[in-house]
Design an enzyme around this catalytic site. Structure first.
Site, PDB file in Angstrom:
ATOM      1  CB  ALA B  79      -0.957  -0.003   1.192  1.00 33.60           C
ATOM      2  CB  THR B  80       4.101   2.248   1.485  1.00 35.59           C
ATOM      3  OG1 THR B  80       3.678   2.167   2.848  1.00 35.59           O
ATOM      4  CG2 THR B  80       5.074   3.399   1.340  1.00 35.59           C
ATOM      5  CD  GLN B 188      -5.303  -0.915   8.682  1.00 39.81           C
ATOM      6  OE1 GLN B 188      -5.883  -1.921   9.120  1.00 39.81           O
ATOM      7  NE2 GLN B 188      -4.011  -0.726   8.862  1.00 39.81           N
ATOM      8  N   GLY B 209      -1.600  -6.586   0.645  1.00 38.29           N
ATOM      9  CA  GLY B 209      -1.840  -8.019   0.827  1.00 38.29           C
ATOM     10  C   GLY B 209      -1.842  -8.446   2.284  1.00 38.29           C
ATOM     11  CG  HIS B 210       1.170  -6.922   5.219  1.00 39.38           C
ATOM     12  ND1 HIS B 210       1.221  -6.514   6.529  1.00 39.38           N
ATOM     13  CD2 HIS B 210       1.538  -5.867   4.478  1.00 39.38           C
ATOM     14  CE1 HIS B 210       1.616  -5.239   6.560  1.00 39.38           C
ATOM     15  NE2 HIS B 210       1.813  -4.836   5.324  1.00 39.38           N
ATOM     16  CB  CYS B 334       5.677   6.941  24.356  1.00 45.19           C
ATOM     17  SG  CYS B 334       4.909   8.352  25.122  1.00 45.19           S
TER      18      CYS B 334
END
Lengths: 145, 410
Positions: B79-80, B188, B209-210, B334
C-alpha cells in the site's frame, strides 16, 4: 521497545507505592511532570527528628521507566539525610536502571521529584519554626541545616 | 493470573499492523516457488505462460473484490508504494492543468509524506482537511476545498488507528462533480468492508496483501480505465503492468494475494459477524468492569475489528508493558522515541493527556473468544494496578479537577 531487566523488576514489584498525609508537617510532597507530557510523579518523604528520611512513598503516571525511576528513588532516599537525598543525580538513576536515551527524561523527573519533596518539607518546617505551622513541636536541627 | 490451557500466549491483537496469513492462501502460493517457477513476463516458453496465467487469475480475484475489471489492477509491493504511485503519478501527469491535492490530516504517514514531498519539491498545493471529533471528514469542508485545479482527492476508507469509515459514496460524488480523481487508501478496508469502485466513484484505490491475510511484499493499485486515469510511472523498466510499474512480478505473491482476496470476498459476512461479536464482547467486558474507558472515533461508522480505547489516568505504554502476553499497539507514539501522542487522536481533539492513555486493539479472523476473555482479564488487572499507583487517579478520586492544577511542563 525492549525494557531493561531492572526496569521490568521495579515495574512488576514497585517499592513503596502509596501516599502519606501531605498536611503533616514531617511529610514533604513533590508533584512533578504533566499529564499532557505523559508523565506525572508524586514523591513523598517523611523526615524524622534527626533529619533523616525514614519513609518514602510514590505514585506515578507514566511509562515503565518512569515507574521504575520513582520506585528506585524511594528506596535510595530512605535512611538518608535530606541533604544526602538532594545529592542524588539523574545520571545515577539512569545508569542503575540502564535507561535508553529516549527514557533519560524519566530519571530527570525522578531527580526533580526528590528535590521538590525536599523543598516542600523545608518550606513547611521553616514555616513551623517561624510559628506559622500547625502548632506541633518540631525539632529544628534539620530546618536549620 | 494463570493462562487458560486452551490458548496460546502471547495473543496477537495487532491486526492493523499486519494479519497472519490464511493457511489456505499460503498453501496456494507454495508451488510457485519450486515447481512452477517461470517468469510471468517470459513469452517464449511454457514456464512463462503458466506463470502468466496464475498472475492473471490473481489479478481477476483482486479486481472482483472491489468491483473492478482485471485490467484496472496494477500489482505493487504494497500500500505504501500504491499510495505513492497514485499521488505522485497523477500529480506529475496532470500538473499543468491541475496542481492541487486535497487530503486529510488523519491519513497514513505515507500519504502525508508523499503529499509533503509533492508540495515542497514539486510545487503542488496541498490542502489538509481537518476531521470532526468522531474522526470523520466534514463533507461541506471537503466540498469547499475541491476546486477545478484539484487533481486528486485522497481520503482513506478505514483509518488505521481508530477504525472509522469515511463516507466513501459521498466523497466520490463530490469528486466526480468537480472533475477531480478520487483516490482512497483502502489498506485497512479491502476485504473487511464492502467496497465497490463504481458505486463509490473511486478512481484509484490502494490495497495491501498483508492486512487481509495475504503475504507481505505485495499490494495493488486500482486505476480506473473508464473514464481513464493516467499516471506517470515511478519505476521505469520493462514496461510491465501496462507501463505503470515495471519489474518482474512474483507469481507466488500474486497467487497468495489473489487467494486472500477471494477468501475475503467469499467470507466477508462470516468474518464480520465473528469480529463484531468479539469486539462487542471486549468492549462490554472492559467497560462493565472499569470506569473511565473512552472509545476513540465514531461509535457506529467504524470497522469493528479496531478498538481504540483510552483508559483514563493510566499511561498507555505502562499498560502495554503490563500486558506482556498480549500484543497491542499504543495510540501514543512514545515507543517510537518521539514522545508525541498520536497525531490522529490529536486531530480528533482528544486531549494530550487522554491520547497518552490509549491502546489500539485489533481483532481478526483468527481471534478467539477465549483470547478475548484473557485480554479482558489482563487489561482489567493491569488498569486497576496502574490506577492504584497513579497520582492522577488519586487526585480525581479526591475530586480534584486535573485541569485546575498548575503542572510543571517538561
Amino acid at each position: 521497545m525492549a525494557y531493561g531487566e531492572k526496569v521490568i523488576e521495579h515495574y512488576e514489584n514497585p517499592r513503596n507505592i502509596g501516599s502519606m498525609d501531605k498536611t503533616s508537617s514531617d511529610v514533604g510532597t513533590g508533584l512533578v511532570g504533566a499529564p499532557a507530557c505523559g508523565d506525572v510523579m508524586k514523591l513523598q518523604i517523611k523526615v524524622n527528628g534527626d533529619g533523616i528520611i525514614e519513609d518514602a512513598k510514590f505514585k506515578t503516571f507514566g511509562c515503565g521507566s518512569a515507574i521504575a525511576s520513582s520506585s528506585l528513588v524511594t528506596e535510595w532516599v530512605k535512611g538518608k539525610t535530606i541533604d544526602e537525598a538532594g545529592e542524588i543525580k539523574n545520571t545515577q538513576i539512569a545508569q542503575h536502571l540502564a535507561l535508553p536515551p529516549v527514557k533519560i527524561h524519566c530519571s530527570v523527573l525522578a531527580e526533580d521529584a526528590i528535590k521538590a519533596a525536599i523543598s516542600n518539607y523545608r518550606t513547611k518546617s521553616e514555616a513551623e519554626k517561624a510559628g506559622y505551622g500547625g502548632g506541633r513541636e518540631l525539632v529544628s536541627e534539620e530546618a536549620a541545616e | 493470573m494463570s493462562a487458560k490451557p486452551n490458548i496460546k500466549l502471547p495473543i496477537y491483537m495487532d491486526y492493523q499492523a499486519t494479519t497472519p496469513m490464511d493457511p489456505r492462501a499460503l498453501e496456494q502460493m507454495l508451488p510457485y516457488f519450486t515447481e512452477t517457477y517461470g517468469n510471468p513476463h517470459s513469452r517464449s516458453h511454457s514456464f512463462g505462460w503458466e506463470a502468466e496465467e496464475v498472475v492473471e487469475k490473481a489479478r481477476a480475484q483482486v479486481a472482483s473484490l472491489i468491483g473492478a475489471v482485471p485490467k484496472e489492477i496494477v500489482f505493487t509491493s504494497g500500500a505504501t508504494e500504491s499510495n505513492n504511485l497514485a499521488l505522485k503519478g497523477v500529480s506529475r501527469f496532470y500538473k499543468d492543468r491541475r496542481d492541487e491535492i486535497v487530503t486529510v490530516v488523519t491519513e497514513h504517514k505515507c500519504v502525508l509524506d508523499a503529499c509533503r514531498h509533492l508540495q515542497q519539491e514539486e510545487g503542488m498545493k496541498v490542502t489538509y482537511l481537518p476531521v470532526k471529533t468522531n474522526g470523520l471528514v466534514d463533507l461541506d469542508i471537503l466540498r469547499a476545498a475541491v476546486t477545478e485545479r484539484t487533481a486528486i482527492v485522497s481520503v482513506m476508507a478505514v483509518n488505521n488507528e481508530i477504525g472509522v469509515i469515511q463516507p466513501m459514496v459521498e466523497i466520490g460524488q463530490i469528486c466526480r462533480e468537480k472533475g477531480a480523481f478520487f483516490h482512497t487508501d483502502a489498506a485497512q478496508a479491502a476485504g473487511k468492508i464492502e467496497l465497490n469502485v463504481n458505486a463509490m466513484n473511486i478512481d484509484l484505490m490502494s490495497i495491501s496483501g498483508h492486512k487481509m491475510y495475504g503475504p507481505m511484499g505485495i499490494g495493488a493499485l486500482y486505476v480506473r480505465r473508464k473514464p481513464r486515469v493516467r499516471l506517470q510511472a515511478m519505476i521505469n523498466g520493462g514496461g510491465q503492468e501496462r507501463g505503470m510499474r515495471s519489474g518482474t512480478l512474483s507469481p507466488a505473491l500474486c497467487v497468495g494475494f489473489g487467494t486472500a482476496c477471494a477468501l475475503s470476498e467469499a467470507e466477508m459476512g462470516k468474518d464480520n459477524e465473528h469480529i463484531r461479536r468479539l469486539a462487542d464482547r471486549l468492549y462490554k467486558g472492559l467497560t462493565e468492569r472499569l470506569d473511565d474507558v473512552i472509545l476513540n472515533g465514531d461509535r457506529d461508522q467504524r470497522f469493528p475489528g479496531n478498538l481504540n480505547l483510552s483508559f483514563s489516568f493510566v499511561e498507555g505504554e505502562s499498560l502495554m508493558m503490563g500486558m506482556r502476553d498480549v500484543a497491542v499497539s499504543s495510540g501514543s507514539a512514545c515507543t517510537s522515541a518521539s514522545l508525541e501522542p498520536s497525531y490522529v487522536l490529536r486531530a480528533l481533539g482528544v486531549e494530550e493527556e487522554m491520547a497518552h492513555t490509549s491502546i489500539r486493539m485489533g481483532i481478526g479472523r483468527m481471534t478467539t473468544e477465549s483470547e478475548i476473555d484473557f485480554v479482558i482479564a489482563t487489561i482489567v488487572e493491569h488498569v486497576n494496578k496502574l490506577r492504584a499507583m497513579s497520582p492522577l487517579w488519586e487526585m480525581a478520586q479526591d475530586g480534584i479537577d486535573l485541569k485546575s492544577v498548575e503542572w510543571s511542563e517538561h
